[in-house]
Enzyme design. Structure first.
Site, mmCIF file in Angstrom:
data_model
loop_
_atom_site.group_PDB
_atom_site.id
_atom_site.type_symbol
_atom_site.label_atom_id
_atom_site.label_comp_id
_atom_site.label_asym_id
_atom_site.label_seq_id
_atom_site.Cartn_x
_atom_site.Cartn_y
_atom_site.Cartn_z
ATOM 1 N N SER A 26 0.806 -1.225 0.000
ATOM 2 C CA SER A 26 0.000 0.000 0.000
ATOM 3 C C SER A 26 0.841 1.278 0.000
ATOM 4 O O SER A 26 0.393 2.312 -0.492
ATOM 5 C CB SER A 26 -0.912 0.020 1.235
ATOM 6 O OG SER A 26 -0.151 -0.118 2.420
ATOM 7 N N ASP A 39 -0.107 6.577 11.021
ATOM 8 C CA ASP A 39 -0.350 5.308 11.712
ATOM 9 C C ASP A 39 0.941 4.519 11.930
ATOM 10 O O ASP A 39 0.908 3.359 12.323
ATOM 11 C CB ASP A 39 -1.376 4.462 10.943
ATOM 12 C CG ASP A 39 -0.878 4.044 9.554
ATOM 13 O OD1 ASP A 39 0.257 4.398 9.175
ATOM 14 O OD2 ASP A 39 -1.633 3.343 8.839
ATOM 15 N N HIS A 43 1.895 4.121 7.056
ATOM 16 C CA HIS A 43 1.614 4.813 5.794
ATOM 17 C C HIS A 43 2.089 6.263 5.861
ATOM 18 O O HIS A 43 1.548 7.054 6.639
ATOM 19 C CB HIS A 43 0.121 4.773 5.492
ATOM 20 C CG HIS A 43 -0.376 3.379 5.290
ATOM 21 N ND1 HIS A 43 -0.973 2.658 6.302
ATOM 22 C CD2 HIS A 43 -0.330 2.558 4.220
ATOM 23 C CE1 HIS A 43 -1.293 1.446 5.842
ATOM 24 N NE2 HIS A 43 -0.906 1.367 4.582
#
Lengths: 253, 253
Positions: B55, B231, B234
């Site tokens: 991601s 977080d 990310h």
């Protein structure tokens, strides 16, 4: 010393060439010989950096994301790329970066929303790129403003700004077009006249000029105009990146 | 000279430190003393640059925009920022930049789609960032892979790559986490063990290592972890920009 001189002086305070709070990559043992921690002028703590202009600045930003440093609110263009680089390299300064460019804007459109969208944000650094719609909309028959109107309106905007925000650092971006897409001979010589006015106003205000037209005139020696701006007006990702790089070089930030 | 040595040698051909086809800003008369035209290694004509990972690489890319250099298809993270900078600075090279990161991926997920999403694109430069989900999903109870599985699977992926694409330049990005958000003591020491494996594999392959953990460990001296990655996993826009800058410094591109 006049009030104006005081303003000029304080406006220059954070233009020094000293290395500021940037992360020093040399310390993390990166490979390769290139030192990327380039000299940076300093920015005051909590400095507000504001990008103003038309669609080139707007670049598809989310108009509902008005908070500082919000990626969606910064759009997909040079303003976002600049925010990214400035936030990384001036991490200790707690910068607040805003994009308030609006697609289709001309000088009178900026004037109409200047109090709310520029003055009220109290920018320490205010970057403006405006002018291409002032002629484009005229060529399309949707606007009647002259070159003189551009000069008068733009000068008034800048005057109002430095009066309202003592110490603001102005960065005036030269309007630019590339010879492809929507651009044809009808744009000249009026486009060049407006371009020259942006340069003249930068000099009048002792502002930093970012010579985007000169930059793209050089860039087309490396790759065709369409590589930098498909329609001759709106930059590609490569065009926006080149703008961001040149802006930082000119601003020394 | 073995076949392997030939491959190694050709893989290094475009790592030289000479200034390549970048636009020379000095020539356009920009203000300020900072020369931004940093030394760049050259890239072959029509070079394909591919970013692979999870991601962090994906960064919200439009999966339907599979064409090279498509801004939406490049996402909103370091891969897009790198594409922007590389396309601007290597304009003469006609680069094709792709992002094929997919959110949630671990090493076995990359392995399952490696032929279509990596080998078939015939990258000249292949950048890989993988590892955080290999432990995160394990901590969440959704995966059972061990540190040894990470090492074996990742090594196999790299071996397959250099066999299938002679001359490919590998750039291995160190997995990283910051001490905030989702990160707690349960991540250690296993996260560090996987991190060390990525470093070891880079050395085995004589690949370029991008030490993102070391970089963020330095960065948190400038601004808190949340500034770089809300977080802990990310990156923010600032975090992505710092990654892009370090990647270029390490790659010399």
């Amino acid at each position: 010393m006049t009030q104006n001189q005081v303003t000029r002086s304080s406006r220059r305070e954070f233009m020094g060439g000293a290395v500021a709070g940037g992360v020093l990559l040399g310390a993390v043992g990166v490979q390769g010989s290139m030192a990327l921690a380039a000299p940076q002028g300093s920015l005051p703590q909590d400095a507000v950096v504001l990008f103003q202009g038309d669609s080139i600045t707007d670049a598809g930003r989310d108009k509902n994301a008005t908070a500082a440093n919000h990626q969606g609110g910064l759009g997909h263009g040079y303003a976002m790329l600049l925010a990214a680089g400035l936030l990384a390299d001036h991490a200790g300064s707690k910068l607040k970066v805003f994009n308030r460019g609006i697609s289709g804007n001309k000088v009178p459109d900026l004037a109409a929303r200047w109090q709310a969208d520029a003055v009220d944000l109290k920018p320490n650094v205010l970057s403006i790129l405006i002018g291409v719609n002032d002629i484009w909309h005229k060529l399309n028959g949707n606007y009647k403003g002259t070159v003189a109107d551009y000069e008068t309106g733009y000068r008034e905007l800048l005057k109002k700004t430095v009066e309202a925000i003592p110490g603001v650092r102005l960065i005036i971006c030269e309007p630019f077009i590339l010879r492809c897409g929507a651009i044809n001979d009808k744009w000249f010589p009026e486009f060049d006249q407006r371009r020259e006015i942006a340069r003249k106003l930068a000099e009048e205000q002792k502002a930093t000029l970012v010579p985007f037209q000169a930059m793209f005139d050089e860039a087309v020696k490396q790759a065709p105009p369409e590589y930098w701006a498909g329609d001759g007006v709106h930059p590609t990702l490569a065009g926006h990146a080149l703008m961001a790089k040149t802006w930082r070089s000119c601003a020394g930030l």
